[in-house]
Design a protein around this motif. Structure first.
Motif, mmCIF file in Angstrom:
data_model
loop_
_atom_site.group_PDB
_atom_site.id
_atom_site.type_symbol
_atom_site.label_atom_id
_atom_site.label_comp_id
_atom_site.label_asym_id
_atom_site.label_seq_id
_atom_site.Cartn_x
_atom_site.Cartn_y
_atom_site.Cartn_z
ATOM 1 N N ASN A 1 0.831 -1.210 0.000
ATOM 2 C CA ASN A 1 0.000 0.000 0.000
ATOM 3 C C ASN A 1 0.861 1.254 0.000
ATOM 4 O O ASN A 1 0.563 2.231 -0.697
ATOM 5 C CB ASN A 1 -0.924 -0.008 1.214
ATOM 6 C CG ASN A 1 -1.879 1.167 1.221
ATOM 7 O OD1 ASN A 1 -2.710 1.328 0.331
ATOM 8 N ND2 ASN A 1 -1.754 2.031 2.226
ATOM 9 N N ASN A 2 1.949 1.245 0.783
ATOM 10 C CA ASN A 2 2.852 2.398 0.799
ATOM 11 C C ASN A 2 3.472 2.637 -0.571
ATOM 12 O O ASN A 2 3.533 3.774 -1.061
ATOM 13 C CB ASN A 2 3.956 2.190 1.837
ATOM 14 C CG ASN A 2 3.461 2.352 3.266
ATOM 15 O OD1 ASN A 2 2.433 2.992 3.517
ATOM 16 N ND2 ASN A 2 4.167 1.782 4.212
ATOM 17 N N GLU B 1 -7.775 8.495 0.054
ATOM 18 C CA GLU B 1 -7.654 9.647 -0.843
ATOM 19 C C GLU B 1 -6.824 10.767 -0.218
ATOM 20 O O GLU B 1 -7.011 11.943 -0.548
ATOM 21 C CB GLU B 1 -9.025 10.186 -1.253
ATOM 22 C CG GLU B 1 -9.890 9.201 -2.001
ATOM 23 C CD GLU B 1 -11.196 9.814 -2.465
ATOM 24 O OE1 GLU B 1 -11.210 10.439 -3.538
ATOM 25 O OE2 GLU B 1 -12.208 9.663 -1.735
ATOM 26 N N GLY B 2 -5.923 10.414 0.691
ATOM 27 C CA GLY B 2 -5.084 11.426 1.332
ATOM 28 C C GLY B 2 -5.812 12.249 2.373
ATOM 29 O O GLY B 2 -5.339 13.327 2.756
ATOM 30 N N THR C 1 1.586 9.599 -4.687
ATOM 31 C CA THR C 1 0.386 10.350 -4.305
ATOM 32 C C THR C 1 0.787 11.593 -3.507
ATOM 33 O O THR C 1 1.443 11.463 -2.474
ATOM 34 C CB THR C 1 -0.559 9.488 -3.457
ATOM 35 O OG1 THR C 1 -0.915 8.317 -4.191
ATOM 36 C CG2 THR C 1 -1.814 10.257 -3.086
ATOM 37 N N SER D 1 -2.368 17.102 1.072
ATOM 38 C CA SER D 1 -2.287 17.180 -0.380
ATOM 39 C C SER D 1 -2.815 18.530 -0.865
ATOM 40 O O SER D 1 -3.948 18.901 -0.574
ATOM 41 C CB SER D 1 -3.104 16.049 -1.017
ATOM 42 O OG SER D 1 -3.125 16.192 -2.428
ATOM 43 N N SER E 1 4.822 12.358 -1.426
ATOM 44 C CA SER E 1 4.647 11.417 -0.322
ATOM 45 C C SER E 1 5.970 11.235 0.420
ATOM 46 O O SER E 1 7.050 11.530 -0.117
ATOM 47 C CB SER E 1 4.165 10.060 -0.854
ATOM 48 O OG SER E 1 5.220 9.394 -1.518
ATOM 49 N N LYS F 1 3.031 7.523 4.936
ATOM 50 C CA LYS F 1 3.147 6.067 4.990
ATOM 51 C C LYS F 1 2.712 5.523 6.348
ATOM 52 O O LYS F 1 2.757 6.211 7.372
ATOM 53 C CB LYS F 1 4.584 5.630 4.698
ATOM 54 C CG LYS F 1 5.593 6.044 5.756
ATOM 55 C CD LYS F 1 6.983 5.531 5.396
ATOM 56 C CE LYS F 1 7.997 5.907 6.471
ATOM 57 N NZ LYS F 1 9.355 5.402 6.155
ATOM 58 N N ASN G 1 1.206 4.126 -3.184
ATOM 59 C CA ASN G 1 0.921 5.555 -2.981
ATOM 60 C C ASN G 1 2.183 6.405 -2.942
ATOM 61 O O ASN G 1 2.141 7.554 -2.483
ATOM 62 C CB ASN G 1 0.150 5.745 -1.672
ATOM 63 C CG ASN G 1 -1.288 5.269 -1.767
ATOM 64 O OD1 ASN G 1 -2.159 5.966 -2.274
ATOM 65 N ND2 ASN G 1 -1.530 4.068 -1.266
ATOM 66 N N SER G 2 3.284 5.859 -3.425
ATOM 67 C CA SER G 2 4.554 6.596 -3.376
ATOM 68 C C SER G 2 4.536 7.859 -4.228
ATOM 69 O O SER G 2 5.329 8.767 -4.002
ATOM 70 C CB SER G 2 5.708 5.692 -3.815
ATOM 71 O OG SER G 2 5.518 5.250 -5.150
ATOM 72 N N TYR H 1 0.827 11.995 0.631
ATOM 73 C CA TYR H 1 0.556 10.716 1.289
ATOM 74 C C TYR H 1 1.531 10.488 2.439
ATOM 75 O O TYR H 1 2.720 10.789 2.337
ATOM 76 C CB TYR H 1 0.661 9.571 0.287
ATOM 77 C CG TYR H 1 0.485 8.200 0.913
ATOM 78 C CD1 TYR H 1 -0.777 7.708 1.210
ATOM 79 C CD2 TYR H 1 1.591 7.406 1.226
ATOM 80 C CE1 TYR H 1 -0.945 6.467 1.789
ATOM 81 C CE2 TYR H 1 1.430 6.158 1.803
ATOM 82 C CZ TYR H 1 0.169 5.694 2.080
ATOM 83 O OH TYR H 1 0.006 4.465 2.670
#
Length: 262
Positions: free
Chosen positions: A24-25, A193-194, A31, A126, A219, A36, A28-29, A34
């Motif tokens: 998952n991390n 979604e952040g 995003t 974000s 992120s 972690k 979203n690297s 984001y």
């Protein structure tokens, strides 16, 4: 012997949870904003082993204290909780006037647009904002960015943002970004979604936070570190798997060879 099977099984479950978290991390690297997640692992309560019957004297008679402590035995591990690392990511320049990055510990506030709870808000790091068809500044095209006077309507992307969050459109300051901080970041919960939600009343007006227009916060995921952790986790998973296979072979021999009647 079965205790080893249970301990190895819980170990595999923990490693699988780590794999899911790392995946998952890494997903979203890229995003913006984001944060972690990391897993905290704890062991099950240890058990005290006692030798039944205890040590005996040379003449074969038991001692007055028939029980002797052997020591403690671990019974496996489990995921205690998932914690979020709120370390700030780097600021990436985009040149897009609708992109706004935060410097400091604060968060943007956006409306949740929930009919059952119209006053509900989300918090986010974000600043990858867009202007919708009605001229409102939005996140992900759904959540309108809030200012001190409510939802911010900029009309178009022809606006400037001061470090304190004041928004100037056409030479007039129309609003100021609502920036908040938290004394205890552990009071926040991830919503996807952040976005984060917080305990009511836990937020306070930002005092050590500024913003930068034309940049976004990346992120805080280091892909190289996550890959190294993934390799380590997979090796631990395979080690537990081999232990279970060895136990299975031993039990098979105990049942079919040693325990057979001939």
């Amino acid at each position: 012997m079965l205790r080893g099977l249970y301990s190895s099984t819980t170990g595999m479950n923990v490693q699988q949870a780590k794999v899911d978290n790392i995946s998952n991390n890494m997903a979203n690297s890229t995003t913006p904003g984001y944060k972690k997640d990391e897993l905290l692992i704890q062991s099950f309560p240890e058990q005290l082993l006692i030798e039944q019957g205890g040590p005996k004297r040379k003449d074969g008679l038991p001692l007055q204290n028939p029980a002797a402590k052997i020591g403690s035995l671990g019974t496996g591990s489990l995921v205690a909780e998932t914690v979020t690392d709120y370390t700030a990511g780097t600021l990436q320049e985009t040149g897009n006037p609708t992109d706004i990055a935060i410097r400091g510990p604060g968060f943007f506030v956006v409306s949740a647009s929930a009919q059952e709870d119209p006053d509900k808000v989300y918090y986010t790091r974000s600043g990858f904002f867009k202007v919708d068809q009605e001229g409102y500044l939005t996140l992900n095209g759904r959540y309108r960015v809030l200012g001190e006077a409510g939802e911010i309507r900029v009309g178009s992307d022809k606006f400037t943002v001061s470090p304190d969050g004041s928004i100037d459109a056409g030479g007039t300051v129309i609003d100021r970004l609502r920036l908040v901080e938290f004394d205890d970041l552990n009071s926040l919960s991830k919503e996807g979604e952040g976005l984060f939600t917080g305990i009511q009343g836990s937020e306070k007006q930002a005092a050590a936070t500024t913003v930068v227009q034309g940049r976004v916060e990346t992120s805080n995921v280091n892909v190289v570190d996550e890959m190294a952790q993934l390799i380590s986790v997979m090796r631990a998973y395979e080690a537990n798997q081999r232990i279970i296979q060895n136990y299975d072979e031993i039990l098979n021999k105990a049942v079919n060879q040693i325990g057979s009647i001939r």
